[in-house]
Design an enzyme around this catalytic site. Structure first.
Site, PDB file in Angstrom:
ATOM      1  N   SER A 135       0.873  -1.162   0.000  1.00 56.46           N
ATOM      2  CA  SER A 135       0.000   0.000   0.000  1.00 56.46           C
ATOM      3  C   SER A 135       0.914   1.216   0.000  1.00 56.46           C
ATOM      4  CB  SER A 135      -0.870  -0.031   1.260  1.00 56.46           C
ATOM      5  OG  SER A 135      -1.593   1.174   1.378  1.00 56.46           O
ATOM      6  N   LYS A 161      -1.061  -1.092  -4.471  1.00 59.14           N
ATOM      7  CA  LYS A 161      -2.266  -0.324  -4.142  1.00 59.14           C
ATOM      8  C   LYS A 161      -1.823   1.093  -3.828  1.00 59.14           C
ATOM      9  CE  LYS A 161      -4.628   0.016   0.322  1.00 59.14           C
ATOM     10  NZ  LYS A 161      -5.225  -0.750   1.433  1.00 59.14           N
ATOM     11  N   LYS A 163      -3.013   5.054  -2.599  1.00 57.94           N
ATOM     12  CA  LYS A 163      -4.052   5.841  -1.938  1.00 57.94           C
ATOM     13  C   LYS A 163      -4.505   6.938  -2.882  1.00 57.94           C
ATOM     14  CE  LYS A 163      -3.985   3.889   2.158  1.00 57.94           C
ATOM     15  NZ  LYS A 163      -5.194   3.259   2.740  1.00 57.94           N
ATOM     16  N   ASP A 188      -7.205   2.940  -3.065  1.00 55.99           N
ATOM     17  CA  ASP A 188      -7.937   2.987  -1.794  1.00 55.99           C
ATOM     18  C   ASP A 188      -8.228   4.446  -1.460  1.00 55.99           C
ATOM     19  OD1 ASP A 188      -8.945   2.732   0.759  1.00 55.99           O
ATOM     20  OD2 ASP A 188      -7.180   1.727   1.604  1.00 55.99           O
ATOM     21  N   GLU A 213     -11.054   0.512  -3.370  1.00 52.29           N
ATOM     22  CA  GLU A 213     -11.333   0.224  -1.957  1.00 52.29           C
ATOM     23  C   GLU A 213     -11.990   1.431  -1.283  1.00 52.29           C
ATOM     24  OE1 GLU A 213      -7.795  -1.233  -0.038  1.00 52.29           O
ATOM     25  OE2 GLU A 213      -8.627  -1.037   1.969  1.00 52.29           O
ATOM     26  N   ASP A 238     -13.530  -1.867   3.197  1.00 47.77           N
ATOM     27  CA  ASP A 238     -12.599  -1.961   4.331  1.00 47.77           C
ATOM     28  C   ASP A 238     -13.343  -1.420   5.568  1.00 47.77           C
ATOM     29  OD1 ASP A 238     -10.638  -1.455   6.256  1.00 47.77           O
ATOM     30  OD2 ASP A 238      -9.241  -0.453   4.924  1.00 47.77           O
ATOM     31  N   LYS A 262      -9.403  -7.008   8.129  1.00 48.68           N
ATOM     32  CA  LYS A 262      -8.414  -6.505   9.089  1.00 48.68           C
ATOM     33  C   LYS A 262      -8.843  -7.005  10.443  1.00 48.68           C
ATOM     34  CE  LYS A 262      -7.048  -2.211   6.811  1.00 48.68           C
ATOM     35  NZ  LYS A 262      -7.279  -0.755   6.775  1.00 48.68           N
ATOM     36  N   GLY A 290      -3.704  -3.979   6.166  1.00 43.55           N
ATOM     37  CA  GLY A 290      -2.673  -3.627   7.143  1.00 43.55           C
ATOM     38  C   GLY A 290      -2.995  -2.303   7.797  1.00 43.55           C
TER      39      GLY A 290
HETATM   40  O1  OSB Z   1      -7.059   1.778   4.552  1.00 43.97           O
HETATM   41  O2  OSB Z   1      -5.815   0.088   4.372  1.00 43.97           O
HETATM   42  C1  OSB Z   1      -6.033   1.195   4.862  1.00 43.97           C
HETATM   43  C2  OSB Z   1      -2.999   2.315   6.904  1.00 43.97           C
HETATM   44  C3  OSB Z   1      -3.611   2.955   7.965  1.00 43.97           C
HETATM   45  C4  OSB Z   1      -4.982   3.052   7.981  1.00 43.97           C
HETATM   46  C5  OSB Z   1      -5.750   2.496   6.940  1.00 43.97           C
HETATM   47  C6  OSB Z   1      -5.130   1.841   5.888  1.00 43.97           C
HETATM   48  C7  OSB Z   1      -3.740   1.780   5.864  1.00 43.97           C
HETATM   49  C8  OSB Z   1      -2.985   1.169   4.772  1.00 43.97           C
HETATM   50  C9  OSB Z   1      -1.604   0.696   5.099  1.00 43.97           C
HETATM   51  O3  OSB Z   1      -3.380   1.109   3.638  1.00 43.97           O
HETATM   52  C10 OSB Z   1      -1.428  -0.749   4.901  1.00 43.97           C
HETATM   53  C11 OSB Z   1      -0.134  -1.190   5.475  1.00 43.97           C
HETATM   54  O4  OSB Z   1      -0.076  -1.466   6.703  1.00 43.97           O
HETATM   55  O5  OSB Z   1       0.827  -1.279   4.725  1.00 43.97           O
HETATM   56 MG    MG Z   2      -8.239   0.570   3.247  1.00 51.61          MG
END
Ligand code: OSB
Ligand code: MG
Length: 375
Positions: A135, A161, A163, A188, A213, A238, A262, A290
């Site tokens: 991510s 992925k 953001k 995401d 996402e 999510d 999660k 994560g």
């Molecule tokens: O939306 O998946 C998410 C990190 C913090 C809060 C929400 C998210 C995330 C990530 C990081 O996308 C995923 C990772 O731990 O690498």
């Molecule tokens: Mg997410």
């Protein structure tokens, strides 16, 4: 296993690189760790609540309070055979799932240790190697993002992925696809859009994404179903999926075609496995999300990812992407093929570095059963 004492700790760990989502930028993590002391055995749990209540209502502070006042006392002095007993013991407390998960997951580790089995087997896993993705947060420039993607692809990661948020979406995806037409790619939004943005979101359909996402509200299922009907690309939920019942509802109304699991968001391994099972029965693939975990949480995510319906690469990546030094050994490593090999060792297969944790600790509280007769 009798839970004789519980220690809460706050540790501070700077991230190797900042992580930015549509709700903000994080440079350094404050992480709540719990350790359960059960008749000579110590079992660790990591709470994934953030520093601020932005991803969900919970934060490190709310989790600390709820564990110390309610969830800890619900376990202390009790004889508990299995991690799966936790949801019932915690039932009176509404929500606060990340706080619950930290304790429940530690008890699953304790149970695995006592039964001398790997945690992944206790959870019902079958995979001996799991596929990994990354991510990647919002960067200062698209060039920087492209550079990061290049590094992660070179490291072997199977899915990228990124953001997105309004102003950092279609143009960015266009640049990525122009350079890498074939990679497994998803995005995401962490709830950054509204249903009125559906015409704009439809433009993402041209990039052949694996999924989009959580585009809409963090507590919504119904309107995601309306959006899903307008899009070719699969939606993945999510934030909106907090229980197995949410997953069932989302699938029934057609709000998503993929589910992000999660374990913290769902309140622990019991509910995470239940979501996995519901999705499997409905032919909905899941993957492990994560929360910028340190090694304790990361190792537990790996164990969960061995269940059969974790068909897609998870946000389960190497320790060194986040930390200079992780709190477990060996550190979590990812192969050149973008996989993590699963160990047959008892418990998580990763040893907790208690000495390092002690050095990183900035706050500590010990919970013990109230002595008989005390109010
Ligand atoms: O939306 O998946 C998410 C990190 C913090 C809060 C929400 C998210 C995330 C990530 C990081 O996308 C995923 C990772 O731990 O690498
Ligand atoms: Mg997410």
């Amino acid at each position: 296993m009798k839970v004789e004492a519980i220690t809460l700790r706050e540790i501070r760990m700077p991230l190797v690189h900042f992580f930015e989502t549509s709700f903000g930028r994080t440079y350094s993590r404050r992480i709540l760790l719990v350790s359960l002391h059960c008749q000579g055995m110590t079992a660790w749990g990591e709470c994934v609540a953030g520093e601020d209540p932005y991803y969900s209502e919970e934060s490190l502070e709310t989790a600390w309070y709820v564990i110390s006042e309610y969830l800890g006392p619900a376990l202390l002095g009790k004889d508990i055979e299995a991690g799966s007993e936790c949801p019932l013991l915690f039932e009176r407390v509404r929500g606060h799932r990340m706080a619950k998960a930290a304790l429940e997951n530690a008890l699953w580790v304790a149970e695995a240790t006592q039964k001398k089995v790997p945690l992944w087997k206790l959870l019902g896993g079958t995979r001996k190697e799991i596929p990994c993705g990354v991510s990647i947060g919002i960067q200062d420039s698209v060039e920087q993002l492209l550079e990061k993607i290049e590094t992660e692809l070179a490291a072997g990661y199977q899915r990228i992925k990124v953001k997105i948020k309004p102003g950092w979406d279609v143009d960015v995806m266009e640049r990525i696809r122009a350079r890498w037409p074939k990679i497994l790619l998803s995005c995401d939004a962490n709830s950054a859009y509204r249903l009125e943005d559906s015409e704009h979101l439809k433009r993402l359909d041209e990039f052949n994404l694996l999924m989009i996402e959580q585009p809409l509200w963090s507590d919504d299922i119904y309107f995601h179903a309306q959006l899903q009907r307008q899009l070719k690309t699969a939606l993945c939920l999510d934030e909106s999926i907090r229980t197995a019942r949410d997953a069932k509802a989302a699938i029934e109304v057609g709000a998503c075609r993929i589910v992000n699991v999660k374990v913290g968001r769902l309140g622990g391994f019991s509910e995470a496995v239940a979501v996995h099972d519901i999705c499997r029965a409905a032919n909905i693939p899941v993957w492990c999300g994560g929360m910028l975990e340190a090694g304790i949480g990361r190792a537990q995510n790996i164990a969960l990812s061995t269940l059969e319906n974790f068909q897609l690469p998870g946000d389960v990546s190497a320790s060194k992407r986040y930390w200079k030094e992780d709190i477990v050994e060996p550190e979590i490593e990812v192969s050149k093929q973008g996989t993590i090999k699963i160990s047959d060792a008892i418990g998580t297969g990763y040893k907790v570095r208690e000495d390092l944790i002690e050095r990183l600790t900035v706050r500590k509280e010990e919970l013990r059963p109230k002595s008989a007769g005390a109010a």
